[in-house]
Design an enzyme around this catalytic site. Structure first.
Site, PDB file in Angstrom:
ATOM      1  CE1 TYR A 283     -17.777   2.869 -34.187  1.00  0.00           C
ATOM      2  CE2 TYR A 283     -16.257   4.662 -34.551  1.00  0.00           C
ATOM      3  CZ  TYR A 283     -16.662   3.580 -33.823  1.00  0.00           C
ATOM      4  OH  TYR A 283     -15.948   3.216 -32.703  1.00  0.00           O
TER       5      TYR A 283
ATOM      6  CG  HIS B  75     -14.525  -2.138 -34.188  1.00  0.00           C
ATOM      7  ND1 HIS B  75     -15.360  -1.409 -34.997  1.00  0.00           N
ATOM      8  CD2 HIS B  75     -14.703  -1.653 -32.940  1.00  0.00           C
ATOM      9  CE1 HIS B  75     -16.002  -0.506 -34.255  1.00  0.00           C
ATOM     10  NE2 HIS B  75     -15.623  -0.643 -33.004  1.00  0.00           N
TER      11      HIS B  75
HETATM   12  N1  NAP Z   1     -13.364   0.667 -30.258  1.00  0.00           N
HETATM   13  C1  NAP Z   1     -14.588   0.573 -29.783  1.00  0.00           C
HETATM   14  O1  NAP Z   1     -15.119  -0.518 -29.571  1.00  0.00           O
HETATM   15  C2  NAP Z   1     -15.350   1.834 -29.476  1.00  0.00           C
HETATM   16  C3  NAP Z   1     -16.544   1.774 -28.744  1.00  0.00           C
HETATM   17  C4  NAP Z   1     -17.209   2.975 -28.458  1.00  0.00           C
HETATM   18  C5  NAP Z   1     -16.688   4.184 -28.910  1.00  0.00           C
HETATM   19  N2  NAP Z   1     -15.545   4.209 -29.645  1.00  0.00           N
HETATM   20  C6  NAP Z   1     -14.957   5.505 -30.117  1.00  0.00           C
HETATM   21  O2  NAP Z   1     -14.823   6.370 -29.008  1.00  0.00           O
HETATM   22  C7  NAP Z   1     -15.438   7.628 -29.307  1.00  0.00           C
HETATM   23  C8  NAP Z   1     -15.938   8.295 -28.043  1.00  0.00           C
HETATM   24  O3  NAP Z   1     -16.841   7.483 -27.353  1.00  0.00           O
HETATM   25  P1  NAP Z   1     -18.426   7.788 -27.273  1.00  0.00           P
HETATM   26  O4  NAP Z   1     -18.822   8.602 -28.444  1.00  0.00           O
HETATM   27  O5  NAP Z   1     -19.072   6.474 -27.052  1.00  0.00           O
HETATM   28  O6  NAP Z   1     -18.591   8.566 -25.898  1.00  0.00           O
HETATM   29  P2  NAP Z   1     -17.958   9.858 -25.169  1.00  0.00           P
HETATM   30  O7  NAP Z   1     -16.994  10.539 -26.069  1.00  0.00           O
HETATM   31  O8  NAP Z   1     -17.524   9.407 -23.841  1.00  0.00           O
HETATM   32  O9  NAP Z   1     -19.251  10.764 -24.954  1.00  0.00           O
HETATM   33  C9  NAP Z   1     -19.920  11.365 -26.034  1.00  0.00           C
HETATM   34  C10 NAP Z   1     -21.159  12.045 -25.476  1.00  0.00           C
HETATM   35  O10 NAP Z   1     -20.771  13.073 -24.567  1.00  0.00           O
HETATM   36  C11 NAP Z   1     -21.312  14.318 -25.010  1.00  0.00           C
HETATM   37  N3  NAP Z   1     -20.297  15.346 -24.746  1.00  0.00           N
HETATM   38  C12 NAP Z   1     -19.114  15.490 -25.391  1.00  0.00           C
HETATM   39  N4  NAP Z   1     -18.429  16.537 -24.883  1.00  0.00           N
HETATM   40  C13 NAP Z   1     -19.199  17.057 -23.907  1.00  0.00           C
HETATM   41  C14 NAP Z   1     -19.028  18.170 -23.020  1.00  0.00           C
HETATM   42  N5  NAP Z   1     -17.933  18.925 -23.069  1.00  0.00           N
HETATM   43  N6  NAP Z   1     -20.020  18.423 -22.138  1.00  0.00           N
HETATM   44  C15 NAP Z   1     -21.128  17.654 -22.093  1.00  0.00           C
HETATM   45  N7  NAP Z   1     -21.340  16.608 -22.902  1.00  0.00           N
HETATM   46  C16 NAP Z   1     -20.380  16.300 -23.803  1.00  0.00           C
HETATM   47  C17 NAP Z   1     -21.609  14.146 -26.477  1.00  0.00           C
HETATM   48  O11 NAP Z   1     -22.700  14.961 -26.864  1.00  0.00           O
HETATM   49  P3  NAP Z   1     -22.565  16.105 -28.016  1.00  0.00           P
HETATM   50  O12 NAP Z   1     -22.106  15.421 -29.265  1.00  0.00           O
HETATM   51  O13 NAP Z   1     -23.942  16.656 -28.113  1.00  0.00           O
HETATM   52  O14 NAP Z   1     -21.561  17.106 -27.499  1.00  0.00           O
HETATM   53  C18 NAP Z   1     -21.994  12.668 -26.548  1.00  0.00           C
HETATM   54  O15 NAP Z   1     -23.351  12.502 -26.175  1.00  0.00           O
HETATM   55  C19 NAP Z   1     -16.554   7.225 -30.294  1.00  0.00           C
HETATM   56  O16 NAP Z   1     -17.055   8.335 -30.991  1.00  0.00           O
HETATM   57  C20 NAP Z   1     -15.810   6.241 -31.153  1.00  0.00           C
HETATM   58  O17 NAP Z   1     -14.989   6.923 -32.091  1.00  0.00           O
HETATM   59  C21 NAP Z   1     -14.856   3.060 -29.924  1.00  0.00           C
END
Ligand code: NAP
Length: 276
Positions: A51, A108
């Site tokens: 990241y 990861h």
């Molecule tokens: N281990 C792995 O392989 C892996 C893979 C992917 C992700 N991850 C981890 O998981 C975390 C979360 O996953 P993600 O970031 O992919 O997706 P997510 O948390 O499912 O969605 C994030 C998106 O949703 C929006 N959002 C958040 N809260 C909201 C709300 N209350 N209303 C409307 N929209 C909202 C955010 O926009 P805004 O920021 O504008 O609010 C962003 O665009 C990542 O940040 C990372 O730390 C790990």
């Protein structure tokens, strides 16, 4: 500020039922967003070498003034698999974070074609025994991989962080985790805001409880025993996402959300998908 309830991991660590994702949070605005999340009540932070924001996470932790209350996660990338590389990777992460310990250290992606995740895991356990790492877990592992990990080392990872949302509820993997004392963590818990939040079943259940669609979805995760790590750059949405413990979904509502199942959204099958 929201108080997020906790559970106890298999190694005795007190672990939040909901955490904060930091993917894409970088630079000064990223630090501000992470500090704001901590101020809102988040205590589990999810970062990764890939990241490219470990420095920002470390800076936010220092600014928060409550380092000891936080669980800072980072992850070994595929290019650092293998004992020696894992050790160097951990040392480099610690330096970027500017912290004395990685509280939760994950692999990861297993990257099966490299054949090195077992050596990686064993080195992580050594780092834990030396105190450089708090807890050791994995990400994107299948039940077959977990079985091998446990058989070969005798130590189950404390968590397995996997893609999970109502389109991909991971029922059989969650059952495996429960049987082996592994906490599920849900990545992309909101399905990255795809059409999920506009699904009729989601909006109906949210309306019935007087909460937002996002809150209904995040409560679904916690009631299924998984720790979601939603990411938001926005302070108001951060609070919205954390404030999900004041209502309880009925069993048929949990089942209705799981009924949206259609499979992985991003082609991230750990048997074939590899990330370096
Ligand atoms: N281990 C792995 O392989 C892996 C893979 C992917 C992700 N991850 C981890 O998981 C975390 C979360 O996953 P993600 O970031 O992919 O997706 P997510 O948390 O499912 O969605 C994030 C998106 O949703 C929006 N959002 C958040 N809260 C909201 C709300 N209350 N209303 C409307 N929209 C909202 C955010 O926009 P805004 O920021 O504008 O609010 C962003 O665009 C990542 O940040 C990372 O730390 C790990």
């Amino acid at each position: 500020m929201v108080t997020i309830p906790t559970v106890t991991l298999s190694d005795g660590t007190t672990f939040p039922e909901l955490g904060f994702g930091t993917y894409k949070l970088r630079d000064a605005e990223g630090v501000d967003a992470i500090v704001s999340a901590i101020d809102s009540g988040y205590r589990l932070l999810d970062s990764a070498v890939n990241y490219e924001n470990e420095a920002e996470v470390g800076e936010a932790v220092r600014r928060s003034g409550i380092r000891d209350e936080l669980i800072v996660t980072t992850k070994v990338p595929g290019r650092d698999h293998g004992a020696q590389k894992t050790r160097r990777s951990a040392e480099a992460s610690l330096q970027r974070l500017g912290l004395e310990r990685i509280d939760l250290y994950l692999i990861h992606w297993p990257n099966p074609s490299q054949g090195a995740w077992l050596d990686t895991y064993r080195e992580m356990l050594r780092l834990r025994d030396e105190g450089l790492v708090g807890s050791v877990g994995v990400s994107n592992f299948t039940a077959a991989m977990l079985t091998r990990l446990i058989d070969e080392t005798g130590v189950a990872p404390v968590v397995n962080q996997v893609e999970m949302h109502p389109y991909f509820p991971q029922q059989s993997l969650r059952e495996f985790h429960a049987a082996h004392g592994i906490r599920t963590e849900s990545w992309s818990p909101l399905a990255r805001r795809s059409e999920l939040l506009g699904e009729q079943v989601v909006t109906d259940i949210a309306a019935a409880h007087g909460v937002t669609p996002t809150q209904a979805v995040l409560r679904w995760h916690t009631q299924l025993g998984s720790t979601p790590i939603p990411k938001s750059a926005d302070p108001a949405r951060q609070i919205e996402n954390a404030d999900v413990f004041g209502f309880t979904l009925a069993g048929d509502e949990v089942a209705a959300l799981s009924g949206l199942e259609r499979g992985r959204l991003w082609d991230g099958d750990p048997d074939t998908h590899e990330e370096m």
